[in-house]
Design an enzyme around this catalytic site. Structure first.
Site, PDB file in Angstrom:
ATOM      1  N   HIS A 144      -4.039  -0.793  -4.313  1.00 16.23           N
ATOM      2  CA  HIS A 144      -5.493  -1.056  -4.149  1.00 16.23           C
ATOM      3  C   HIS A 144      -6.184  -0.737  -5.486  1.00 16.23           C
ATOM      4  CE1 HIS A 144      -5.150  -1.269   0.289  1.00 16.23           C
ATOM      5  NE2 HIS A 144      -4.363  -0.221   0.196  1.00 16.23           N
ATOM      6  N   SER A 173       0.846  -1.199   0.000  1.00 11.34           N
ATOM      7  CA  SER A 173       0.000   0.000   0.000  1.00 11.34           C
ATOM      8  C   SER A 173       0.886   1.256   0.000  1.00 11.34           C
ATOM      9  CB  SER A 173      -0.946  -0.062   1.202  1.00 11.34           C
ATOM     10  OG  SER A 173      -1.944   0.921   1.101  1.00 11.34           O
ATOM     11  N   GLU A 204      -5.012  -5.423  -4.781  1.00  4.27           N
ATOM     12  CA  GLU A 204      -4.823  -5.961  -3.434  1.00  4.27           C
ATOM     13  C   GLU A 204      -4.411  -7.433  -3.500  1.00  4.27           C
ATOM     14  OE1 GLU A 204      -8.313  -5.177  -1.095  1.00  4.27           O
ATOM     15  OE2 GLU A 204      -7.955  -3.019  -1.082  1.00  4.27           O
TER      16      GLU A 204
END
Lengths: 351, 351
Positions: B164, B122, B191
């Protein structure tokens, strides 16, 4: 006219205006087909009011609810008389299952072929391609089985159209379809946006289909001609390999040649400030040329002096583009000033 | 290792396993950098437990919370000793503003250069590119000002990474950035998916960077080398023209050559059923050749008879690929059956 749904009905109404104008304005005879919607008469009333507000001459409803009704000669006659056809949103599979391959469906295709403008929003957009997204889930990444394909009306051949494209995150499902069928062009249309497809004949006789974007969002095109994919063996719900798809995101007023699959070069727009600056520079150059001619005629300078003088003039006239490097300055021999002119003096002051 | 967030921590744990293995397994000394997160010690505890479960030798926390602390020699020493560095999720702008351009930031870059595996999930993925998505909204269609760019660590040059990617619908913002900076490669990671970048030296000495996809989703790449765009003049919040971007959606085990910007051709996988069928066909062909040789030796057939006999055999052996058109059948003269053999009889039965 392929409209991505939720076209503006209140403010500028650019898309609805363009449709009514293309259908003939006061001469327009518009057939509204609300079959995709579960709200038949209500939705016809809305579009009737909208089109009349834009000055449409005549609006009629053509609403077959079964394949049996789609054989009704009165409905076919209404389509034969129409200068514009508008298919509403709703469920595209209901629309295609009711009209495709019936006299009503054939009359829509015939209207398109004779040059009437055929428009549709949302479900009414999807049905226009040869291959139709029947339904499917959202998501950016293409995954096996995330969507289903059915046969559309085929007003636009070798293509698959999706709508509400930005708003409902439909990259994945359109990519899945084009990966499985790379002979199709994928066309995704955002809400309040239209892809207007026109047939053009050039002066040399060559023909092409040109897509023009109109509205608030963009038209997204996937060209999978050179795709490398594993779509034929990707497992259930797995992401699909799709390498080498050429992507075009087209906001208005972009135009795209569907025949060559390339952007149509736009005419160069000239920025007003740029134009003013260029005009001023042109005037300076002419003044400078005049001075030099005079200097040469008077034979009062050596070539070295002339070069230095030119450089200095260039620096003053266009301070953002020096034509000599700054380090040369300190070693320069001071010279007697040239015959001053008011413009030069002004330019030189605020350095 | 660029991880798109939400990597699987419970079931297969493919990505975490791959990281620990690349860091040296039982010999691994892993430095966890939780600076992006507002949960410092708690998140270190989680990754400590996860990495130890995968057999990592040693796990230490390196947690500067200010640029002042990012000059701490003890933290730098921990990074110098590390065989693996793991940057957690959180706020990438907090991470970059704290470590980039400090001794801790330089030590991460140095670790990467000496061959330690540097991973991040992330926010910890975003910071690895030269140009970093600072923040921004969702949406498929690129729009002016929908995102902001800051400077990243630059472990991967000339690139911008987003994470994401599928789940948060980030096509638009990554397209906006690559349209404004077409020298960058846009990399979007889903993800529970990692883009693993490795430096490869071929036998002939040529070097290249290869990106390999691992995990449940896909790695999406935008190559804007040949983009046509109006990003330099698109108005506030308007969609941006981005025509000619080459798109690659890469699920595992796809490999992508970042140097040539092309998919690495995979080795052909042979389907077991295809192989069995081919083996059987090969056996049939050998049997047929034997028969023909015998027939020719016996000189008992005309060339026409031989051709027909071959065609009939071919039909029986591979019923899905007739080598004569069906319409020839009725005119065929019946012939005495060939010496039957059990395989032929079996194949012929269920037509």
């Amino acid at each position: 006219m392929i409209i991505g749904g939720a076209e503006d009905k209140l403010r500028g109404r650019a898309i609805l205006k363009a449709f009514v104008a293309a259908a003939g304005g006061p001469e327009a005879r518009i057939a509204v087909i609300p079959t995709a919607s579960s709200l038949g008469p209500e939705i016809v009333e809305v579009y009737d009011a909208l089109f009349r507000r834009e000055g449409a001459g005549e609006v009629v409803a053509v609403r077959p609810e079964t394949r049996e009704q789609a054989h009704d000669e009165a409905l076919v006659a209404a389509l034969e008389a129409a200068t514009g056809v508008f298919m509403t949103g709703g469920n595209q599979l209901k629309l295609s299952a009711t009209v495709c391959g019936t006299p009503v469906g054939d009359a829509i295709v015939a209207a398109h072929e004779r040059g009437a403008v055929v428009a549709g929003t949302s479900a009414g957009a999807s049905i226009q391609s040869s291959h139709m997204v029947a339904f499917g889930g959202p998501g950016s990444t293409p995954k096996q089985r995330m969507t289903q394909v059915a046969a559309g009306l085929g007003l636009l051949g070798d293509s698959v159209i999706d709508q509400h494209f930005d708003q409902r995150n439909r990259y994945g499902r359109l990519l899945m379809i084009t990966a499985q069928s790379p002979q199709l062009l994928g066309i995704g249309v955002d809400e309040d946006t239209a892809a207007i497809v026109e047939h053009e004949v050039a002066e040399d006789g060559t023909e092409r289909q040109v897509l023009r974007a109109l509205g608030r969002g963009a038209v997204t095109i996937f060209d999978p001609s050179r795709i490398v994919t594993d779509a034929y063996e990707a497992k259930r719900n797995s992401p699909i390999l799709a390498s080498g798809v050429v992507l075009h995101v087209l906001p208005q007023p972009a135009r795209f040649d569907l025949t060559s699959r390339t952007l149509v070069p736009r005419e160069t727009r000239v920025d007003a400030e740029d134009a003013a600056e260029l005009a001023e520079a042109g005037a300076d150059l002419r003044r400078m040329a005049r001075d030099i001619t005079r200097d040469i005629a008077a034979d009062d300078v050596s070539p070295t002096q002339l070069r230095r003088r030119l450089a200095r003039k260039a620096r003053r006239g266009r301070p953002e583009t020096p034509t000599v490097s700054p380090s040369e300055n300190p070693t320069e021999t001071p010279e007697t000033p040239e015959t001053p002119d008011s413009q030069d003096a002004q330019d030189g002051a605020p350095r």
